[in-house]
Design a protein around this motif. Structure first.
Motif, mmCIF file in Angstrom:
data_model
loop_
_atom_site.group_PDB
_atom_site.id
_atom_site.type_symbol
_atom_site.label_atom_id
_atom_site.label_comp_id
_atom_site.label_asym_id
_atom_site.label_seq_id
_atom_site.Cartn_x
_atom_site.Cartn_y
_atom_site.Cartn_z
ATOM 1 N N LEU A 1 31.416 -25.443 -55.327
ATOM 2 C CA LEU A 1 31.298 -24.008 -55.560
ATOM 3 C C LEU A 1 32.499 -23.100 -55.217
ATOM 4 O O LEU A 1 32.588 -22.194 -55.534
ATOM 5 C CB LEU A 1 30.126 -23.689 -54.797
ATOM 6 C CG LEU A 1 28.576 -24.085 -55.444
ATOM 7 C CD1 LEU A 1 27.467 -23.992 -54.383
ATOM 8 C CD2 LEU A 1 28.329 -23.420 -56.499
ATOM 9 N N GLY A 2 32.926 -23.714 -54.071
ATOM 10 C CA GLY A 2 34.361 -22.843 -53.533
ATOM 11 C C GLY A 2 35.255 -22.657 -54.524
ATOM 12 O O GLY A 2 35.829 -21.842 -54.642
ATOM 13 N N GLY A 3 35.664 -24.124 -55.135
ATOM 14 C CA GLY A 3 36.686 -23.668 -56.313
ATOM 15 C C GLY A 3 36.184 -22.895 -57.348
ATOM 16 O O GLY A 3 36.868 -22.485 -57.826
ATOM 17 N N PHE A 4 34.956 -23.244 -57.757
ATOM 18 C CA PHE A 4 34.499 -22.138 -58.918
ATOM 19 C C PHE A 4 34.854 -20.839 -58.689
ATOM 20 O O PHE A 4 35.110 -19.894 -59.372
ATOM 21 C CB PHE A 4 33.255 -22.560 -59.179
ATOM 22 C CG PHE A 4 32.501 -21.320 -60.174
ATOM 23 C CD1 PHE A 4 31.636 -20.441 -59.769
ATOM 24 C CD2 PHE A 4 32.686 -21.552 -61.547
ATOM 25 C CE1 PHE A 4 31.069 -19.798 -60.505
ATOM 26 C CE2 PHE A 4 32.221 -20.832 -62.375
ATOM 27 C CZ PHE A 4 31.466 -19.757 -62.055
ATOM 28 N N GLY B 1 23.501 -37.577 -47.786
ATOM 29 C CA GLY B 1 23.112 -36.249 -48.065
ATOM 30 C C GLY B 1 24.110 -35.391 -47.681
ATOM 31 O O GLY B 1 24.375 -34.167 -48.237
ATOM 32 N N VAL B 2 24.992 -35.699 -46.598
ATOM 33 C CA VAL B 2 25.932 -34.797 -46.114
ATOM 34 C C VAL B 2 27.118 -34.883 -46.876
ATOM 35 O O VAL B 2 27.915 -33.878 -47.352
ATOM 36 C CB VAL B 2 26.453 -35.203 -44.703
ATOM 37 C CG1 VAL B 2 27.844 -34.747 -44.271
ATOM 38 C CG2 VAL B 2 25.242 -34.980 -43.486
ATOM 39 N N ILE B 3 27.554 -35.973 -47.478
ATOM 40 C CA ILE B 3 28.535 -36.230 -48.427
ATOM 41 C C ILE B 3 27.988 -35.500 -49.958
ATOM 42 O O ILE B 3 29.203 -34.630 -50.265
ATOM 43 C CB ILE B 3 28.891 -37.566 -48.851
ATOM 44 C CG1 ILE B 3 29.371 -38.245 -47.627
ATOM 45 C CG2 ILE B 3 29.465 -37.630 -50.033
ATOM 46 C CD1 ILE B 3 29.708 -39.991 -47.985
ATOM 47 N N VAL B 4 27.016 -35.506 -50.186
ATOM 48 C CA VAL B 4 26.553 -34.703 -51.419
ATOM 49 C C VAL B 4 26.552 -33.085 -51.145
ATOM 50 O O VAL B 4 27.221 -32.240 -51.964
ATOM 51 C CB VAL B 4 25.040 -35.034 -51.948
ATOM 52 C CG1 VAL B 4 24.487 -34.169 -53.014
ATOM 53 C CG2 VAL B 4 25.166 -36.314 -52.562
ATOM 54 N N LEU B 5 26.236 -32.685 -49.974
ATOM 55 C CA LEU B 5 26.252 -31.103 -49.496
ATOM 56 C C LEU B 5 27.667 -30.890 -49.470
ATOM 57 O O LEU B 5 28.212 -29.821 -50.194
ATOM 58 C CB LEU B 5 25.495 -31.090 -48.320
ATOM 59 C CG LEU B 5 25.811 -29.644 -47.866
ATOM 60 C CD1 LEU B 5 24.908 -28.662 -48.861
ATOM 61 C CD2 LEU B 5 25.057 -29.574 -46.454
ATOM 62 N N PHE B 6 28.644 -31.774 -49.084
ATOM 63 C CA PHE B 6 29.973 -31.287 -48.845
ATOM 64 C C PHE B 6 30.810 -31.222 -50.313
ATOM 65 O O PHE B 6 31.670 -30.209 -50.517
ATOM 66 C CB PHE B 6 30.940 -32.476 -48.179
ATOM 67 C CG PHE B 6 32.304 -32.328 -47.931
ATOM 68 C CD1 PHE B 6 33.345 -32.897 -48.850
ATOM 69 C CD2 PHE B 6 32.741 -31.222 -47.021
ATOM 70 C CE1 PHE B 6 34.490 -32.706 -48.654
ATOM 71 C CE2 PHE B 6 34.002 -30.848 -47.065
ATOM 72 C CZ PHE B 6 34.913 -31.834 -47.853
#
Length: 129
Positions: A17-20, A6-11
């Motif tokens: 999103l940050g790149g977008f 879950g942490v990996i998927v969130l990261f």
């Protein structure tokens, strides 16, 4: 183990999103995106009743860079205008204006044409309200 997944998927989601949003915040190659809402195109001001406001800059040649700013303050326009595009401002404060190619533009200050065609590239002047 599920928590690590879950942490990996969130990261990964946050990185995407940050790149977008970083990509969307970068200046575009489309100069029309940098033209303020009060800019546009029009026909010859002498042929129509065009509201020139305090400052009116229209490209009659191929193109010109135009920078309009409030002294010591905000940049109101920093764009390259092409043939027949214009900027018009009705500011209640002084403006500093820089024209990249003075021979390519018509400039009106308080409705009166200012002949800057013989000025050097990067010509700057001030406009009082």
């Amino acid at each position: 183990m599920v928590a690590i997944g879950g942490v990996i998927v969130l990261f990964v989601t946050l990185v995407i999103l940050g790149g977008f949003f970083l990509y969307k915040s970068l200046p575009s190659d489309n100069d029309s995106a940098a033209v303020p809402e009060n800019a546009g195109t029009t026909a010859d001001p002498q042929g129509q009743d065009v509201e020139t406001g305090v400052l009116y800059v229209r490209v009659v040649g191929e193109s010109s860079d135009v920078v309009v700013r409030v002294p010591g303050g905000d940049v109101l326009a920093d764009t390259t205008l092409k043939t027949d595009e214009h900027l018009s401002f009705d500011e209640e404060q002084p403006l500093n204006v820089t024209i990249g190619k003075p021979g390519e533009v018509e400039v009106y200050v308080h409705g009166e044409r200012r002949d800057i065609a013989d000025e050097d590239p990067g010509y700057s002047f001030s406009v009082e309200p």
